[in-house]
Scaffold this active site. Structure first.
Site, PDB file in Angstrom:
ATOM      1  N   LEU A 368      30.081  24.481  37.455  1.00 27.58           N
ATOM      2  CA  LEU A 368      30.614  24.326  38.810  1.00 27.58           C
ATOM      3  C   LEU A 368      30.632  25.646  39.565  1.00 27.58           C
ATOM      4  O   LEU A 368      30.602  25.670  40.791  1.00 27.58           O
ATOM      5  CB  LEU A 368      32.040  23.755  38.752  1.00 27.58           C
ATOM      6  CG  LEU A 368      32.185  22.361  38.155  1.00 27.58           C
ATOM      7  CD1 LEU A 368      33.652  21.974  38.068  1.00 27.58           C
ATOM      8  CD2 LEU A 368      31.420  21.351  39.000  1.00 27.58           C
ATOM      9  N   GLY A 374      35.364  34.184  34.246  1.00 27.51           N
ATOM     10  CA  GLY A 374      34.547  33.311  33.441  1.00 27.51           C
ATOM     11  C   GLY A 374      34.061  32.104  34.215  1.00 27.51           C
ATOM     12  O   GLY A 374      34.530  31.816  35.322  1.00 27.51           O
ATOM     13  N   ASP A 487      45.731  35.998  45.568  1.00 31.94           N
ATOM     14  CA  ASP A 487      44.272  35.825  45.650  1.00 31.94           C
ATOM     15  C   ASP A 487      43.924  34.536  46.385  1.00 31.94           C
ATOM     16  O   ASP A 487      43.068  33.759  45.952  1.00 31.94           O
ATOM     17  CB  ASP A 487      43.649  35.833  44.257  1.00 31.94           C
ATOM     18  CG  ASP A 487      42.148  36.140  44.297  1.00 31.94           C
ATOM     19  OD1 ASP A 487      41.700  36.746  45.286  1.00 31.94           O
ATOM     20  OD2 ASP A 487      41.441  35.781  43.347  1.00 31.94           O
TER      21      ASP A 487
END
Length: 704
Positions: A368, A374, A487
């Site tokens: 995706l 990661g 974030d």
């Protein structure tokens, strides 16, 4: 005049425990002002301190709180006796004496706290009862029979470290028992830990005020554990006392009754055997040792006939398990917390093989996207449920921190606009987080895409904006703990099948205390283009940092343009903020509207949203609204529609022109900036992502 808050008073009398000197500590605070002897507060205070000792001592929880009188003369008070007190008379006498001494010691100060051996008493002119997360004033003291002392083996640093570890284990078990054991009505737990004859038996207790929820008690005690590590490294005993929760440990049995939690204890032979029983105990030990030795000899003989390659295989497996245990001990503690706090929710501990099968062995076809820590894969479980699996990079210390942070935070957060974590996997070096699958992926797949943009008309975008705002408001104000996301960006907003927004990725989030307004860090993490200026340059972050990121995101949703990056210039400006500010100031804010919206009859509403966004991205954090203000602005008249708004001040870097920055942008890194010393954790390769989404970590010079 305020008395020094942590003044230690050593008393000559003993209380319930022979051989242990009683002590008391008190705090006087004049920051809330003083009172006159004939005033309303003095009268209300007299009634309060007369009632609380009897109320607490007659309560099964040994606790009472009250507010007496009308404002502004209201007197607020709290009374608590230690959980091992069995005599109501001793409880009442301790509290009555504590309040009486406070009246003498603190004079006309309106806020005072007394910590005695068996009780805690506080009164104030401010409503501290409405702040269950406030544990102040907090005091610390080393104690053995009333005297200050040094560590039990100051010459051996290894032993000091081991002893501290033992105390940490003891504390964790007590905290779990006090906070979550339904039978612990007094929110009190006592414990004893015996390890070996070379180390002393450690005794301790923790206690919360019974008016706290289970989760609030746990959070309060975790704060004390952090203080314990800081203050009592290697000490044989100490106490940290707060109004809402307390902790004490010693190398002797200092509380009444038997410990409720026993760790490593075989009966009480290690600490309470009488001289007459030691011979019998010795014979039993010899007999047990003989049996164990015989069994071990047989076991060893059996092992000797096992083939050599089997022995080596078992050894390798053992070493792997030990490594896994070392790497995931903190993670297991987090999972234990999840199971206790959220036992009613579905949370699964998956096997690695199960997730590998669900993602076709992490096939690129199921990829995706790639985040900073990661890749993320789509998966399908045997029951047909679709999931998204984030596979944290192996050997990544930062990835491990993100993993633990997300597990610990997600147990406390439940909101329709936050992505749901459904499970995880910890197996050797593999660490995976499993989320609910969002079929429409992330917001940037739409607003920055020529094909995806027209699929989001203004009504859909408005609902997405309001959903993100509601999610942030929950994090900042309505969740059990205050969360700063740090974030927030388009790629961290996921969309479900109905295009409802879900804020995701809490690996960089931080928990704030109820009274904390801002914090400072020497390590800046976040994404270039979304970071507030005070955070990017000085490491100062607060709820206003998230507000700034929300403002950037709002401009991007309205315009369909990214805020910054060396490929994106907007007229004379290098970022979207400067361009939007210029258009708004010139009365041309309608020119910012995403062309993908086509002929839109909601231009006035969209222009109002531009103004809300500019209020969020003002240079000074103090000028920015809170998320509560933002949601009110958005809701006023049905979403950016009506109601007067203040005029915004210009955003940061407004004077940074494209012509002046072109050379720097052309020679800069692919992330479009990040500052000196910035380093990227990793980018994204999916077409939904761009280099502007790089997550960065930058060191701030200490003391700046």
């Amino acid at each position: 005049m305020a008395v020094p808050p942590y003044l230690l008073l050593l008393l000559s009398s003993t209380l319930l425990f022979p051989g242990a000197a009683a002590y008391s500590e008190y705090s006087c605070n004049d920051t809330t002002g003083s009172f006159t002897s004939g005033g309303a507060f003095a009268a209300n205070l007299g009634r309060l301190v007369a009632a609380l000792p009897a109320n607490a001592s007659s309560s099964p929880s040994l606790f009472a709180s009250a507010a007496v009188g009308a404002a502004p003369g209201t007197a607020y008070g709290l009374a608590l006796c230690r959980g091992d007190v069995a005599d109501p008379g001793a409880c009442s006498a301790c509290l009555a004496g504590a309040f009486a001494r406070l009246r003498r010691l603190c004079g006309a100060d309106r806020d005072a706290t007394f910590y005695a051996e068996l009780c805690t008493a506080r009164y104030s002119g401010g409503d501290f009862l409405a702040r269950p997360g406030d544990n102040s004033p907090v005091i610390n003291a080393l104690d053995v029979n009333g005297s200050t002392y040094y560590g039990w083996d100051a010459r051996n640093a290894t032993s000091r470290t081991l002893f501290l570890s033992l105390v940490g284990t003891l504390f964790g078990e007590m905290a779990m028992y006090a906070a979550y054991n339904s039978s612990a009505a007094r929110m009190f737990a006592s414990a004893a830990m015996y390890v070996n004859p070379q180390l002393p038996t450690v005794y301790g207790f923790v206690q919360c005020t019974p008016d706290l929820s289970r989760g609030q008690c746990w959070d309060c005690l975790q704060g004390l554990q952090d203080l314990n590590r800081r203050w009592y490294d290697g000490r044989e005993g100490g106490r940290i006392l707060g109004v809402r929760c307390s902790f004490r440990y010693e190398a002797y049995h200092f509380f009444a009754g038997m410990p409720e939690v026993r760790i490593g204890l075989q009966g009480d032979a290690s600490s309470s055997a009488t001289p007459g029983s030691r011979g019998s105990n010795h014979k039993k030990v010899v007999l047990v040792a003989l049996i164990v030795s015989t069994f071990c000899a047989i076991l060893v003989a059996g092992l000797l006939i096992i083939r050599t390659h089997r022995q080596r295989a078992e050894k390798r497996k053992k070493l792997q398990l030990q490594a896994q245990s070392r790497n995931s001990s903190a993670t297991e503690a987090a999972l234990k917390l999840w199971r206790i706090e959220e036992s009613s929710t579905d949370f699964t501990l998956y096997d690695f093989a199960e997730l590998a099968a669900a993602t076709a062995d992490f096939s690129d076809d199921n990829l995706l996207g790639r985040g900073g820590f990661g890749p993320v894969y789509k998966g399908k479980l045997p029951d047909g449920a679709e999931i998204a699996v984030k596979r944290l990079a192996a050997h990544s210390g930062q990835g491990l921190e993100e993993f633990k942070n997300e597990i610990q935070l997600i147990a406390k957060l439940q909101h329709t606009n936050l992505v749901r974590l459904v499970g995880c996997c910890v197996q050797e070096e593999e660490k995976l987080l499993v989320y609910e699958y969002m079929p429409n992926r992330s917001l940037n797949c739409f607003i920055f895409d020529r094909q995806g943009g027209p699929l989001l008309d203004w009504e859909k975008r408005r609902r997405i904006i309001e959903g993100i705002a509601q999610g942030l408001l929950y994090l900042h104000k309505h969740s059990r703990v205050r969360i700063i996301h740090r974030d927030l960006k388009a790629s961290n907003i996921l969309l479900d099948k109905d295009l409802n927004p879900k804020i995701s990725d809490f690996g960089m989030a931080r928990i704030f205390g109820s009274n904390t307004t801002e914090a400072n860090t020497n390590r800046v993490v976040g994404t270039y283009g979304y970071m507030a200026p005070e955070y990017a340059s000085e490491g100062i972050f607060s709820v206003k940092s998230d507000v700034y990121s929300f403002g950037v995101l709002l401009l991007e949703i309205v315009s369909g343009k990214r805020n910054s990056g060396h490929r994106h210039h907007y007229g004379d400006f290098v970022n979207l903020l400067g361009y939007a500010w210029q258009l708004w100031r010139d009365g041309r804010a309608h020119e910012l509207v995403d062309p993908a919206l086509g002929e839109c009859g909601e231009v006035a509403s969209i222009v109002r949203c531009v103004k809300v966004a500019l209020l969020c991205v003002q240079d000074s954090a103090a000028d920015r609204p809170t998320m509560a203000d933002v949601t009110a602005m958005l809701a006023d008249g049905g979403g950016c529609a009506s109601g007067p708004l203040p005029d915004p001040r210009r955003p940061p870097h407004f004077s940074l022109r494209a012509t002046a920055a072109a050379a720097a942008a052309g020679s800069g890194d692919e992330d479009g900036g990040g500052g000196s010393g910035a380093r990227t954790h990793g980018g994204t390769t999916s077409s939904c992502f761009s280099t502007n989404d790089l997550t960065i970590s930058s060191s701030i010079q200490e003391g700046r």
